[in-house]
Design a protein around this motif. Structure first.
Motif, short mmCIF file in Angstrom:
data_model
loop_
_atom_site.label_atom_id
_atom_site.label_comp_id
_atom_site.label_asym_id
_atom_site.label_seq_id
_atom_site.Cartn_x
_atom_site.Cartn_y
_atom_site.Cartn_z
N GLU A 150 0.19 -6.88 -1.70
CA GLU A 150 0.21 -5.43 -1.61
C GLU A 150 0.77 -5.05 -0.25
N PHE A 151 1.66 -4.06 -0.25
CA PHE A 151 2.24 -3.56 1.00
C PHE A 151 1.93 -2.09 1.15
N LYS A 152 1.27 -1.74 2.25
CA LYS A 152 0.99 -0.35 2.60
C LYS A 152 1.99 0.02 3.69
N ILE A 153 2.82 1.02 3.43
CA ILE A 153 3.78 1.47 4.43
C ILE A 153 2.99 2.06 5.60
N PRO A 154 3.11 1.47 6.80
CA PRO A 154 2.27 1.91 7.92
C PRO A 154 2.43 3.38 8.30
N SER A 155 3.61 3.93 8.16
CA SER A 155 3.84 5.30 8.61
C SER A 155 3.82 6.33 7.49
N ALA A 156 3.45 5.91 6.28
CA ALA A 156 3.42 6.83 5.14
C ALA A 156 2.21 6.53 4.26
N PRO A 157 1.76 7.50 3.48
CA PRO A 157 0.59 7.28 2.62
C PRO A 157 0.97 6.62 1.28
N LEU A 158 1.77 5.57 1.34
CA LEU A 158 2.25 4.90 0.14
C LEU A 158 1.94 3.41 0.20
N ALA A 159 1.60 2.84 -0.96
CA ALA A 159 1.36 1.40 -1.07
C ALA A 159 1.96 0.91 -2.38
N PHE A 160 2.37 -0.37 -2.40
CA PHE A 160 2.97 -0.99 -3.56
C PHE A 160 2.32 -2.35 -3.77
N HIS A 161 2.19 -2.78 -5.01
CA HIS A 161 1.70 -4.13 -5.24
C HIS A 161 2.48 -4.81 -6.35
N THR A 163 1.89 -7.36 -13.02
CA THR A 163 1.74 -5.92 -12.85
C THR A 163 2.44 -5.48 -11.57
N LEU A 164 2.97 -4.27 -11.65
CA LEU A 164 3.54 -3.57 -10.51
C LEU A 164 2.71 -2.30 -10.31
N GLY A 165 2.53 -1.90 -9.09
CA GLY A 165 1.77 -0.69 -8.83
C GLY A 165 2.39 0.13 -7.71
N PHE A 166 2.39 1.42 -7.89
CA PHE A 166 2.89 2.37 -6.90
C PHE A 166 1.76 3.36 -6.64
N LYS A 167 1.28 3.42 -5.38
CA LYS A 167 0.08 4.20 -5.10
C LYS A 167 0.28 5.16 -3.94
N PHE A 168 -0.41 6.29 -4.02
CA PHE A 168 -0.51 7.27 -2.94
C PHE A 168 -1.89 7.08 -2.32
N THR A 169 -1.92 6.75 -1.04
CA THR A 169 -3.20 6.48 -0.38
C THR A 169 -3.81 7.78 0.11
N LEU A 170 -5.12 7.93 -0.15
CA LEU A 170 -5.80 9.17 0.19
C LEU A 170 -6.41 9.16 1.59
#
Length: 166
Positions: free
Chosen positions: A126-137, A158-165
């Motif tokens: 899983e990668f969380k973009i450090p400067s944005a509220p987005l993560a992918f797995h 599985t692929l996942g596209f997430k908005f981190t709260l």
């Protein structure tokens, strides 16, 4: 004076522990879209991931495909990859229920309503973009059906596209 010092010391340890949890998790809760693909049908639907602490998380999803709805929850153990910023590995497992509505499931030719119970282990990144509220797995998530003509299908991902709260 001693009580004040001990209170400050306890508060410092609590703050350090909280920073450590945040450094590992990178976020607390995320909402997004999951895509389950591989050998068999492609399924798509909403998902939510929540970290209970720095390493332990739960993930829930509802996936939809042709004549099928899959409900699933997973537990995962997550760890940061040393030397990277935002990249974690994880392993986990969870139960899944597949509800078939008069169609065929990819390894079962019966055309009737059925419910399948499966366990799905997972290993991924899983990668969380450090400067944005987005993560992918991306993970390997085989389907191990335990009901209605038991079956193991290793070629599922599985692929996942997430908005981190937070």
């Amino acid at each position: 004076m001693k009580k004040v010092f001990l209170s400050l010391l306890a508060a410092s340890f609590l703050a350090i522990g909280t920073n450590e949890v945040n450094a590992q998790a990178r976020y607390r809760t995320a909402l997004g879209l999951g895509i389950d693909l591989g050998d068999g049908p492609t399924l798509v639907g909403p998902q939510i991931k929540h970290f209970f602490d720095g390493a332990n998380a739960g993930n829930a999803q509802v996936l939809f495909g042709d004549d099928v709805t899959v409900l699933g929850v997973d537990y995962s153990y997550n760890q940061a990859i040393a030397g990277t910023n935002g990249l974690n590995w994880y392993v986990g497992v969870g139960p899944q229920l597949a509800f078939i509505d008069g169609g065929r499931w990819w390894y079962d030719d019966r055309n009737d309503d059925r419910t399948y119970f499966a366990l799905r282990p997972a290993a991924g990144l899983e990668f969380k973009i450090p400067s944005a509220p987005l993560a992918f797995h991306f993970d390997w998530k085989p389907w191990w059906n335990l009901s209605n003509r038991s079956n193991f299908e290793p070629a599922r991902f599985t692929l996942g596209f997430k908005f981190t709260l937070n």
